[in-house]
Motif scaffolding. Structure first.
Motif, PDB file in Angstrom:
ATOM      1  N   ALA A 125       0.857  -1.185   0.000  1.00  0.00           N
ATOM      2  CA  ALA A 125       0.000   0.000   0.000  1.00  0.00           C
ATOM      3  C   ALA A 125       0.897   1.240   0.000  1.00  0.00           C
ATOM      4  O   ALA A 125       1.833   1.333   0.798  1.00  0.00           O
ATOM      5  CB  ALA A 125      -0.893  -0.010   1.233  1.00  0.00           C
ATOM      6  N   LEU A 126       0.628   2.158  -0.899  1.00  0.00           N
ATOM      7  CA  LEU A 126       1.395   3.392  -0.956  1.00  0.00           C
ATOM      8  C   LEU A 126       0.655   4.459  -0.158  1.00  0.00           C
ATOM      9  O   LEU A 126      -0.509   4.766  -0.435  1.00  0.00           O
ATOM     10  CB  LEU A 126       1.574   3.839  -2.404  1.00  0.00           C
ATOM     11  N   ILE A 127       1.333   5.023   0.812  1.00  0.00           N
ATOM     12  CA  ILE A 127       0.715   5.999   1.709  1.00  0.00           C
ATOM     13  C   ILE A 127       1.294   7.382   1.398  1.00  0.00           C
ATOM     14  O   ILE A 127       2.507   7.536   1.252  1.00  0.00           O
ATOM     15  CB  ILE A 127       0.966   5.621   3.172  1.00  0.00           C
ATOM     16  N   GLY A 128       0.416   8.356   1.294  1.00  0.00           N
ATOM     17  CA  GLY A 128       0.862   9.732   1.115  1.00  0.00           C
ATOM     18  C   GLY A 128       1.237  10.108  -0.297  1.00  0.00           C
ATOM     19  O   GLY A 128       1.943  11.098  -0.498  1.00  0.00           O
ATOM     20  N   VAL A 129       0.794   9.341  -1.300  1.00  0.00           N
ATOM     21  CA  VAL A 129       1.152   9.666  -2.681  1.00  0.00           C
ATOM     22  C   VAL A 129      -0.086   9.938  -3.540  1.00  0.00           C
ATOM     23  O   VAL A 129       0.034  10.079  -4.752  1.00  0.00           O
ATOM     24  CB  VAL A 129       2.012   8.562  -3.329  1.00  0.00           C
TER      25      VAL A 129
END
Length: 65
Positions: A54-58
């Motif tokens: 999971a990519l967080i903050g993009v």
């Protein structure tokens, strides 16, 4: 693994399970023949379950593909 970054100006040794250079002698069958034999024997290959992080903050970042 040491966790150190590789350096562009250095030369590194690597290892593999099958040579990929054309004309390699005493190397056994080419990789594609090994894969062909495996696939013919399996008949059905199920797709593996992908481990997608999971990519967080993009969110909204145009550089993220």
């Amino acid at each position: 693994m040491t966790g150190k970054l590789i350096e562009a100006h250095k030369t590194y040794k690597v290892a593999g399970w099958v040579p990929v250079a054309e004309g390699s002698k005493n190397a056994g069958p080419p990789a594609w023949e090994v894969v062909e034999t495996y696939l013919q024997a399996k008949k059905v290959i199920k797709p593996p379950k992908l481990n997608v992080p999971a990519l967080i903050g993009v969110a909204g970042n145009p550089g993220r593909a």
